[in-house]
Motif scaffolding. Sequence first.
Motif, short mmCIF file in Angstrom:
data_model
loop_
_atom_site.label_atom_id
_atom_site.label_comp_id
_atom_site.label_asym_id
_atom_site.label_seq_id
_atom_site.Cartn_x
_atom_site.Cartn_y
_atom_site.Cartn_z
N SER A 1 0.81 -1.22 0.00
CA SER A 1 0.00 0.00 0.00
C SER A 1 0.84 1.27 0.00
O SER A 1 0.36 2.32 -0.40
CB SER A 1 -0.97 0.00 1.18
OG SER A 1 -0.23 0.08 2.37
N THR A 2 2.08 1.19 0.43
CA THR A 2 2.90 2.41 0.46
C THR A 2 3.99 2.41 -0.61
O THR A 2 4.83 3.31 -0.64
CB THR A 2 3.57 2.58 1.84
OG1 THR A 2 4.22 1.35 2.17
CG2 THR A 2 2.56 2.90 2.91
N SER A 3 3.96 1.41 -1.52
CA SER A 3 4.96 1.43 -2.60
C SER A 3 4.58 2.52 -3.60
O SER A 3 3.39 2.83 -3.77
CB SER A 3 5.04 0.07 -3.27
OG SER A 3 3.94 -0.09 -4.14
N PRO A 4 5.59 3.13 -4.28
CA PRO A 4 5.32 4.26 -5.16
C PRO A 4 4.25 3.96 -6.22
O PRO A 4 3.35 4.78 -6.43
CB PRO A 4 6.68 4.52 -5.83
CG PRO A 4 7.69 3.89 -4.93
CD PRO A 4 7.01 2.78 -4.22
N GLU A 5 4.33 2.77 -6.82
CA GLU A 5 3.35 2.45 -7.86
C GLU A 5 1.93 2.42 -7.30
O GLU A 5 0.99 2.89 -7.92
CB GLU A 5 3.66 1.07 -8.44
CG GLU A 5 4.68 1.11 -9.53
CD GLU A 5 5.00 -0.30 -9.98
OE1 GLU A 5 4.65 -0.66 -11.10
OE2 GLU A 5 5.58 -1.04 -9.16
N LEU A 6 1.81 1.80 -6.11
CA LEU A 6 0.50 1.72 -5.50
C LEU A 6 -0.03 3.09 -5.13
O LEU A 6 -1.23 3.35 -5.23
CB LEU A 6 0.57 0.81 -4.26
CG LEU A 6 -0.29 -0.43 -4.28
CD1 LEU A 6 -1.77 -0.07 -4.18
CD2 LEU A 6 -0.07 -1.21 -5.58
N ILE A 7 0.86 3.96 -4.71
CA ILE A 7 0.40 5.30 -4.35
C ILE A 7 -0.19 5.99 -5.58
O ILE A 7 -1.23 6.66 -5.48
CB ILE A 7 1.55 6.11 -3.70
CG1 ILE A 7 1.74 5.54 -2.28
CG2 ILE A 7 1.24 7.60 -3.65
CD1 ILE A 7 2.84 6.15 -1.48
N ASP A 8 0.41 5.77 -6.74
CA ASP A 8 -0.18 6.30 -7.98
C ASP A 8 -1.58 5.73 -8.22
O ASP A 8 -2.52 6.47 -8.51
CB ASP A 8 0.71 5.95 -9.18
CG ASP A 8 1.96 6.83 -9.22
OD1 ASP A 8 1.97 7.85 -8.50
OD2 ASP A 8 2.91 6.48 -9.94
N MET A 9 -1.69 4.42 -8.06
CA MET A 9 -3.00 3.79 -8.30
C MET A 9 -4.03 4.30 -7.30
O MET A 9 -5.19 4.49 -7.65
CB MET A 9 -2.89 2.26 -8.17
CG MET A 9 -2.13 1.59 -9.30
SD MET A 9 -2.31 -0.22 -9.18
CE MET A 9 -0.70 -0.76 -9.69
#
Lengths: 347, 174
Positions: free
Chosen positions: A63-71
């Motif tokens: 949930s805190t990975s950069p890609e997920l933050i974009d999503m």
Amino acid sequence: MKPNTESVQNDPIEEASAWCVRLADGCLSEQAQTEFDAWRAVPENARAFDDVAGTWQSLEATSTSPELIDMRRDALESFRRSHASQWNRITRHRHLFIALAAGVAVVLIATLLLHLAPLRYETGIGERLQVALSDGSMISLDAQSRVDVRYRDDRRELRLVGGRAKFDVARDPLRPFTVTAADKIVVATGTQFSVEVVASQVHVILYHGSVDLFTDAAGEKPKPVQVKQRASVDAPRHAGATLAPGEEMISTTQLATAEVKLADLVRSAAWETGQLVFTDETLEAAVERMNRYARTPLLVGDARAAAIRISGVYAAGDTDAFVEGITGVFPVRIEVSGGQRAFVSVR
Amino acid sequence: MPRANSPPPSDGTFEQLTRRFRPGLMAFFLRRVKNHAEAEDLTQEVFVRLASVDADRLQSADAYVFSMAMNLLRDRSRRHQVRFDHRSSAVAQEDAGVDVLDAQRVAAGQQELSVLTAALRELPERTRSIFILYRMENVDKREIGRAFEISLSSVERELARAMAHVTRRVKDEA
């Protein structure tokens, strides 16, 4: 019907996913629990459920990975957009909307007032009261006691303002049941326990189930009380601030510590039938309990008398027998002034 | 003396914990106690204990939650040793094996992280949004349904669909 419908319905991963999404919302109904257990009894389904639940948990870390933050940002953006387009449609029907909003506001305020004002249950001298609450929980109130009840969607908050009460809590894991007494909080789920405020101490006796005791300091998060002393038959059955059935926790107000001792479950509940049972207790606490049933309260004249430890069984309301019993055995006598009787120590 | 304030867990905290940890905890306990009601009780006890823990610590602390669950289970089987002797030995055996929800396993490796994000990206946009709103942003199913103008059961279908897809991808990799 499409030809592949059957195979999709029997796909354990699909079914496990559906169960997972239901479980993430809270407790299943009894019927759903039975269905779920039956479904999980098939080993293949149980494996699929573990896989899905494992994936659900692994997602936590993403949930805190950069890609997920974009999503996540995109998802919130589309959520907002959808809301906004509905809002625009609504404002076109402005008049209707205002009328509706006014109606909603009235309901909201009424609901709010209901939520803000707790229900109060109170007993006078010599009265006892049984209360059935909306969720099926029961309160048994000793004389001269008061409990405020405030039920919310996500929790059941009660406050013992004075005296003693026994609680039979209806099981509802999604709405924790808490009783605040002085500066302590008792947290329970489905269980039976009593709470009493007497002689600047909070007493919690557990009959069934399990409860935890927390401190309730202004502006701070509740912390588990520290158990300094524990007397149990078979060593520590529970750790820390969790009580086991048959245990009594005693915590002095203003202190974050507690002492745990074994309780006599039958005798300690005798007050419900009009008997007051004292087992090695201070005269101060015993008098306070007798006074719940006394039209003219007894007083304790000095600290030495207050600290005398007594045992015995007395009928609630029979103050004379109590006075006679105590003065006959212990080094105290009665002093009368202004129509009130006070125990004073004999030096 | 009694005071007028009443602190316990702030609004939403409980739902958020439920959303994040309930499926995993239920799976964890169900595998070990074989009794729905007991698994439910244990899950609930974890939540009660979590209520007294600093919420900030929980942001990245699933390992913490599951080691708490494991301790709870040990306490309980110790307490029930006489009655549930066969059961507690079963627990001990399973502990030795590999477990999807082991405290150590829960913190996913870098490789698994990229599998998960890739699987999420493969989902249709709307399905992905619905899933992320529910799983990560803690938005209520009904509210999601209102925003996207679909029924509650459609929301549930979309969520299950997303979960199934991601789980299959993780299994393919393994």
